[in-house]
Design a protein around this motif. Structure first.
Motif, PDB file in Angstrom:
ATOM      1  N   GLN A 134      -0.401  -7.883   4.883  1.00  0.00           N
ATOM      2  CA  GLN A 134      -1.605  -7.131   5.251  1.00  0.00           C
ATOM      3  C   GLN A 134      -2.432  -6.685   4.054  1.00  0.00           C
ATOM      4  N   GLY A 135      -2.255  -7.368   2.923  1.00  0.00           N
ATOM      5  CA  GLY A 135      -3.090  -7.064   1.755  1.00  0.00           C
ATOM      6  C   GLY A 135      -2.622  -5.825   1.026  1.00  0.00           C
ATOM      7  N   GLY A 136      -3.576  -5.083   0.462  1.00  0.00           N
ATOM      8  CA  GLY A 136      -3.233  -3.840  -0.228  1.00  0.00           C
ATOM      9  C   GLY A 136      -2.860  -4.013  -1.684  1.00  0.00           C
ATOM     10  N   SER A 164      -5.827   5.306  -1.077  1.00  0.00           N
ATOM     11  CA  SER A 164      -5.739   4.594   0.186  1.00  0.00           C
ATOM     12  C   SER A 164      -6.483   3.254   0.163  1.00  0.00           C
ATOM     13  N   ASN A 165      -5.859   2.267   0.774  1.00  0.00           N
ATOM     14  CA  ASN A 165      -6.510   0.961   0.921  1.00  0.00           C
ATOM     15  C   ASN A 165      -7.720   1.065   1.844  1.00  0.00           C
ATOM     16  N   ALA A 166      -7.617   1.924   2.857  1.00  0.00           N
ATOM     17  CA  ALA A 166      -8.729   2.098   3.796  1.00  0.00           C
ATOM     18  C   ALA A 166      -9.952   2.665   3.069  1.00  0.00           C
ATOM     19  N   THR A 218      -1.982   1.212  14.125  1.00  0.00           N
ATOM     20  CA  THR A 218      -3.148   0.643  14.816  1.00  0.00           C
ATOM     21  C   THR A 218      -3.092  -0.892  14.872  1.00  0.00           C
ATOM     22  N   THR A 219      -2.742  -1.502  13.739  1.00  0.00           N
ATOM     23  CA  THR A 219      -2.714  -2.965  13.683  1.00  0.00           C
ATOM     24  C   THR A 219      -1.635  -3.518  14.614  1.00  0.00           C
ATOM     25  N   ALA A 220      -0.420  -2.972  14.514  1.00  0.00           N
ATOM     26  CA  ALA A 220       0.692  -3.451  15.345  1.00  0.00           C
ATOM     27  C   ALA A 220       0.369  -3.267  16.836  1.00  0.00           C
TER      28      ALA A 220
HETATM   29  C1  LIG Z   1      -3.177   0.165   5.929  1.00  0.00           C
HETATM   30  C2  LIG Z   1      -2.036  -0.748   5.648  1.00  0.00           C
HETATM   31  C3  LIG Z   1      -0.927  -0.829   6.500  1.00  0.00           C
HETATM   32  C4  LIG Z   1      -0.805   0.027   7.755  1.00  0.00           C
HETATM   33  O1  LIG Z   1      -1.678  -0.357   8.769  1.00  0.00           O
HETATM   34  P1  LIG Z   1      -1.779   0.482  10.137  1.00  0.00           P
HETATM   35  O2  LIG Z   1      -2.741  -0.245  10.989  1.00  0.00           O
HETATM   36  O3  LIG Z   1      -2.286   1.844   9.762  1.00  0.00           O
HETATM   37  O4  LIG Z   1      -0.412   0.570  10.715  1.00  0.00           O
HETATM   38  C5  LIG Z   1       0.093  -1.712   6.172  1.00  0.00           C
HETATM   39  N1  LIG Z   1       0.039  -2.477   5.059  1.00  0.00           N
HETATM   40  C6  LIG Z   1      -1.011  -2.417   4.213  1.00  0.00           C
HETATM   41  C7  LIG Z   1      -0.992  -3.261   3.005  1.00  0.00           C
HETATM   42  C8  LIG Z   1      -2.077  -1.552   4.484  1.00  0.00           C
HETATM   43  O5  LIG Z   1      -3.114  -1.500   3.625  1.00  0.00           O
END
Ligand SMILES: *Cc1c(COP(=O)(O)O)cnc(C)c1O
Length: 282
Positions: free
Chosen positions: A261-263, A61-63, A160-162
């Motif tokens: 959104q990175g990752g 997970s990225n988180a 959450t982000t959206a």
């Molecule tokens: C975590 C993540 C998401 C999803 O984000 P949410 O706020 O959980 O919807 C999308 N893209 C990347 C690259 C992420 O790391």
């Protein structure tokens, strides 16, 4: 100390169409993407009396990686619960898993994980789906609100982000469900915001995709994006994001801004899996 400056917005052309791209992947080398936004408030959080951060989820997970960075900066212990580690990762640590362990993450493999209650620890829900995420996402919204005649698109995991983006933006926010289905995503929205009018619009495809699985069309569009834009997108969310956006393009307005959104650190393991499966000569 990590300082988060506004990320750039650039024009890209993909398949003959111009899009604006918000480069949240460039926020910071170690603390980037939407996890940097979601965990932003933890950078200045008052950890008095707290010596441990606890979270749970998948081991790629990225988180998880972002929290390991945060814990390191803040001099906190980081305990992470997951239900299993895939064999290929154990044999060959790579990506988020490798770097989170390097940052000192304590990994606990447990099938029935229960949220611990302790005064000296802070529990972060899986994927950072919590209301402390709102502050950082509001900053992202502030970096976008000057744009006129624009629709915004980003792929969702927990949503959450959206959700918080739409809450703080007058422009329309579109998204798609990468984890679970539309009903799951709607539930996620309601768990963070009861006012349905403030929810993002969910776009769908006919075909059902499973999160984390490998699909030829995902790898193809990811390679195409890289070739045409010279930008590396994430391999878990962005392929479905772009496919959904392009398929539903006529439902949206004239101009679209896509949020990167990175990752990309997570790509290390995904690229290896994709190459093994689809690249014939490697
Ligand atoms: C975590 C993540 C998401 C999803 O984000 P949410 O706020 O959980 O919807 C999308 N893209 C990347 C690259 C992420 O790391």
């Amino acid at each position: 100390m990590i300082k988060i400056d506004p990320s750039p917005i650039q024009k890209i052309t993909f398949l003959g169409e111009v899009f604006l791209l918000k480069r949240d992947d460039l926020l910071d080398k170690d603390f980037s993407g939407n996890k940097a936004r979601k965990f932003y408030s933890l950078l200045t959080y008052n950890f008095k009396g707290i010596d441990t951060i606890i979270s749970c989820g998948g081991v790629q997970s990225n988180a998880m990686y972002s929290l390991s960075v945060l814990a390191k900066i803040k001099n906190l212990k980081f305990i992470y619960y997951s239900d299993h580690v895939p064999k290929y990762l154990l044999k060959n640590p790579i990506g988020n898993y490798k770097y989170a362990l390097k940052n000192g993450m304590i990994l606990k493999i447990e099938k029935d994980f229960k949220i611990p209650h302790s005064k000296s620890s802070l529990f972060i829900p899986q994927g950072g789906a919590f209301n402390l995420a709102e502050d950082g996402i509001k900053i992202l919204a502030n970096e976008l609100k000057h744009l006129r005649d624009i629709d915004i698109f980003l792929p969702s995991g927990t949503g959450t982000t959206a959700l918080y983006l739409q809450k703080h933006l007058h422009q329309k926010v579109y998204t798609c469900a990468c984890v679970g289905d539309k009903e799951y995503l709607k539930k996620q929205f309601f768990s963070l915001e009861s006012n349905k009018a403030k929810h993002p619009t969910i776009l769908t495809l006919d075909k059902k995709y499973h999160f984390g699985k490998l699909y030829k069309e995902f790898y193809d569009i990811w390679l195409k994006l890289k070739r045409e834009t010279k930008i590396e997108f994430d391999l878990l969310y962005d392929p479905l994001g772009w496919i959904t956006l392009l398929k539903n393009r006529q439902k949206m307005g004239k101009n679209v801004l896509y949020i990167h959104q990175g990752g990309v650190i997570g790509n290390e393991s995904m690229i290896q899996r994709y190459k093994r499966k689809f690249d014939e000569n490697s």
